[in-house]
Scaffold this motif. Structure first.
Motif, mmCIF file in Angstrom:
data_model
loop_
_atom_site.group_PDB
_atom_site.id
_atom_site.type_symbol
_atom_site.label_atom_id
_atom_site.label_comp_id
_atom_site.label_asym_id
_atom_site.label_seq_id
_atom_site.Cartn_x
_atom_site.Cartn_y
_atom_site.Cartn_z
ATOM 1 N N ALA A 158 -55.534 115.597 -67.246
ATOM 2 C CA ALA A 158 -54.787 114.747 -66.318
ATOM 3 C C ALA A 158 -54.244 113.513 -67.023
ATOM 4 N N VAL A 159 -52.983 113.171 -66.720
ATOM 5 C CA VAL A 159 -52.384 111.931 -67.203
ATOM 6 C C VAL A 159 -51.820 111.203 -65.980
ATOM 7 N N LYS A 160 -52.111 109.893 -65.877
ATOM 8 C CA LYS A 160 -51.628 109.103 -64.737
ATOM 9 C C LYS A 160 -50.336 108.405 -65.112
ATOM 10 N N LEU A 161 -49.345 108.513 -64.242
ATOM 11 C CA LEU A 161 -48.081 107.810 -64.420
ATOM 12 C C LEU A 161 -48.038 106.649 -63.434
ATOM 13 N N THR A 162 -47.951 105.431 -63.958
ATOM 14 C CA THR A 162 -47.810 104.232 -63.126
ATOM 15 C C THR A 162 -46.407 103.699 -63.350
ATOM 16 N N VAL A 163 -45.568 103.735 -62.307
ATOM 17 C CA VAL A 163 -44.158 103.385 -62.477
ATOM 18 C C VAL A 163 -43.790 102.246 -61.545
ATOM 19 N N ASP A 176 -48.286 105.247 -58.273
ATOM 20 C CA ASP A 176 -49.234 105.887 -59.198
ATOM 21 C C ASP A 176 -49.316 107.368 -58.835
ATOM 22 N N ILE A 177 -49.161 108.234 -59.845
ATOM 23 C CA ILE A 177 -49.245 109.671 -59.586
ATOM 24 C C ILE A 177 -49.776 110.366 -60.844
ATOM 25 N N GLY A 178 -50.563 111.419 -60.651
ATOM 26 C CA GLY A 178 -51.153 112.124 -61.795
ATOM 27 C C GLY A 178 -50.617 113.540 -61.941
ATOM 28 N N PHE A 179 -50.516 113.993 -63.204
ATOM 29 C CA PHE A 179 -50.058 115.352 -63.480
ATOM 30 C C PHE A 179 -50.889 115.964 -64.600
ATOM 31 N N ASN A 180 -50.855 117.279 -64.685
ATOM 32 C CA ASN A 180 -51.423 117.995 -65.829
ATOM 33 C C ASN A 180 -50.495 117.765 -67.027
ATOM 34 N N SER A 181 -51.029 117.209 -68.098
ATOM 35 C CA SER A 181 -50.193 116.829 -69.245
ATOM 36 C C SER A 181 -49.520 118.043 -69.892
ATOM 37 N N ARG A 182 -50.215 119.172 -69.929
ATOM 38 C CA ARG A 182 -49.621 120.371 -70.543
ATOM 39 C C ARG A 182 -48.430 120.853 -69.729
ATOM 40 N N TYR A 183 -48.538 120.758 -68.405
ATOM 41 C CA TYR A 183 -47.417 121.166 -67.558
ATOM 42 C C TYR A 183 -46.213 120.248 -67.767
ATOM 43 N N LEU A 184 -46.476 118.946 -67.913
ATOM 44 C CA LEU A 184 -45.380 118.004 -68.183
ATOM 45 C C LEU A 184 -44.679 118.343 -69.494
ATOM 46 N N LEU A 185 -45.460 118.671 -70.524
ATOM 47 C CA LEU A 185 -44.880 119.007 -71.833
ATOM 48 C C LEU A 185 -44.102 120.313 -71.771
ATOM 49 N N THR A 223 -27.532 120.762 -62.507
ATOM 50 C CA THR A 223 -28.232 121.382 -61.381
ATOM 51 C C THR A 223 -28.523 122.858 -61.633
ATOM 52 N N ASN A 224 -28.236 123.353 -62.846
ATOM 53 C CA ASN A 224 -28.455 124.772 -63.138
ATOM 54 C C ASN A 224 -29.927 125.129 -63.303
ATOM 55 N N ALA A 225 -30.774 124.126 -63.474
ATOM 56 C CA ALA A 225 -32.212 124.378 -63.607
ATOM 57 C C ALA A 225 -32.979 123.220 -62.978
ATOM 58 N N LEU A 226 -34.081 123.554 -62.317
ATOM 59 C CA LEU A 226 -34.942 122.510 -61.757
ATOM 60 C C LEU A 226 -36.392 122.968 -61.830
ATOM 61 N N TYR A 227 -37.281 121.968 -61.780
ATOM 62 C CA TYR A 227 -38.712 122.234 -61.897
ATOM 63 C C TYR A 227 -39.451 121.450 -60.824
ATOM 64 N N VAL A 228 -40.459 122.095 -60.247
ATOM 65 C CA VAL A 228 -41.297 121.450 -59.240
ATOM 66 C C VAL A 228 -42.717 121.405 -59.791
ATOM 67 N N LEU A 229 -43.349 120.243 -59.709
ATOM 68 C CA LEU A 229 -44.690 120.076 -60.255
ATOM 69 C C LEU A 229 -45.599 119.453 -59.203
ATOM 70 N N MET A 230 -46.749 120.122 -58.969
ATOM 71 C CA MET A 230 -47.726 119.587 -58.024
ATOM 72 C C MET A 230 -48.542 118.491 -58.713
ATOM 73 N N PRO A 231 -48.855 117.410 -58.017
ATOM 74 C CA PRO A 231 -49.624 116.327 -58.633
ATOM 75 C C PRO A 231 -51.111 116.657 -58.720
ATOM 76 N N MET A 232 -51.832 115.865 -59.529
ATOM 77 C CA MET A 232 -53.284 115.965 -59.648
ATOM 78 C C MET A 232 -53.893 114.644 -59.197
ATOM 79 N N ARG A 233 -55.158 114.720 -58.772
ATOM 80 C CA ARG A 233 -55.890 113.491 -58.452
ATOM 81 C C ARG A 233 -56.320 112.825 -59.773
ATOM 82 N N VAL A 234 -56.095 111.523 -59.881
ATOM 83 C CA VAL A 234 -56.522 110.795 -61.085
ATOM 84 C C VAL A 234 -57.216 109.502 -60.675
#
Length: 380
Positions: A294-299, A330-339, A369-380
């Motif tokens: 998990a990696v937390k993004l604080t923006v 603040d939101i968390g994601f799986n770092s491997r999925y982000l990469l 708009t030819n490609a898009l990605y959806v990523l579910m967040p993780m608890r951090v």
């Protein structure tokens, strides 16, 4: 059968077909490659009963005929022979041995009868069209990483290809998801794809498609039935031989209504340099646990802070300058999925469309708009 072929042609063709053959097989004939000599060419074919690859190469045929020999063994033999060698393949009268000769090298390989070899290509293909190898590879490359490996959800174990109406034109779309992330890529639908059924192409077949695209300029013929797909990779370029034909069973299942998980109302827009972001995620995730990742993004206030905390090894933070004008988040994601996603983006700027810490995030290239990605967040 007695036939002579150039090592370069035979090696290239064996490289295409032998990969289909599993190293361990309970059915002996599935360990073999089919060799058929006739009409000035040698045809090679291999299958695992779900996937079949065949190719024909030019040859001097002294005696037409057909047989099967161990695929990985003949590939290794030909690979180790001297470059430029002429290879002679001849079956003995005993019906059980193939002699392979090249210069001073001689090998005797055990055969199995050609009549035992299964044929996957039976059936009719109702839809036919073609597209460039570059377009096919782009659709596959940008979605394959999101294919599920969970065998119980077998209908997610491949890429879903189908046509959709969008922007006043028909689009040819590829979608893959594993429940944690979704990848979607599309292009203008090729002529002839109208009305084709939605199909799920299995993971192994997807991997073979990626390897068989050797010339981006070449055309790929696509034929689709209710249960199979056949792709013909046209030969092109210097030293080209015959076309490679891949036939595969499709996954018999219903792909979920993925449109429901693509967020439409995410109003918080974050723009970040793709390469800087990927490098920062990679650095801070060095100390993340193998399980968590998990990696937390604080923006907020034009900056993004990446944070990783691992109770067993420590913590890491890194700050990036970004374009962001919405409320802090603040939101968390799986770092491997982000990469994985960052590796598929094509423009210099990645766009994140965020909602809240518990809702899926939409990621795409800036201005595309030819490609898009959806990523579910993780608890951090």
């Amino acid at each position: 059968m007695k036939v002579t072929v150039e090592r370069a042609h035979l090696l290239k063709s064996l490289n295409h077909v032998h990969r289909v053959v599993e190293r361990r097989n309970t059915i002996p004939i599935l360990s073999n490659v089919l060799l058929r000599a006739e009409g000035g060419e040698l045809k090679l074919k291999a299958t695992d009963l779900d996937l079949e690859v065949s190719e024909a190469i030019p040859a001097m045929v002294a005696e037409p005929g057909a047989t099967t020999v161990p695929a990985h063994m003949i590939y290794d033999i030909v690979r180790k022979l001297q470059d430029g060698a002429q290879i002679e393949l001849a079956t003995r009268n005993d019906g059980a041995t193939l002699d392979l000769k090249a210069g001073r090298s001689k090998f005797a390989l055990q055969m199995l009868p050609e009549t035992d070899f299964p044929d996957l290509t039976a059936g009719t293909f109702g839809h036919r069209f073609s597209l460039s190898a570059a377009d096919l590879k782009r659709l596959v490359d940008r979605t394959q990483f999101a294919i599920s490996t969970e065998e119980t959800r077998y209908y997610l174990n491949g890429i879903y290809f189908h046509t959709v109406e969008g922007g006043g034109e028909l689009r040819f779309r590829a979608v893959a998801t594993d429940g944690h992330r979704l990848a979607q890529a599309e292009m203008v639908a090729p002529h002839g794809s109208e009305g084709m059924p939605g199909i799920i192409v299995p993971r192994k077949t997807v991997g073979e498609i990626q390897k068989l695209v050797e010339d981006p300029e070449a055309k790929v013929g696509v034929e689709v039935s209710d249960s199979k797909i056949r792709l013909t990779f046209a030969a092109a370029g210097e030293g080209a031989t015959g076309a490679v034909v891949l036939t595969s069973k499709l996954i018999d299942g219903t792909f979920p209504e993925y449109g429901r998980v693509i967020p439409q109302g995410n109003d918080k827009e974050l723009k970040v340099d793709r390469d800087e972001f990927a490098a920062a995620v990679d650095r801070v995730s060095t100390i993340s646990s193998e399980r968590g990742r998990a990696v937390k993004l604080t923006v907020g206030d034009g900056r993004l802070v990446l944070t990783v905390v691992n109770p067993d090894s420590g913590s890491a933070t890194e700050e990036l300058a970004v374009e962001y004008e919405s409320d802090p988040l603040d939101i968390g994601f799986n770092s491997r999925y982000l990469l994985d996603i960052a590796g598929q983006l094509e423009t210099d700027t990645a766009v994140f469309r965020l909602a809240d810490p518990g809702s899926p995030t939409l990621i795409h290239d800036f201005g595309q708009t030819n490609a898009l990605y959806v990523l579910m967040p993780m608890r951090v």
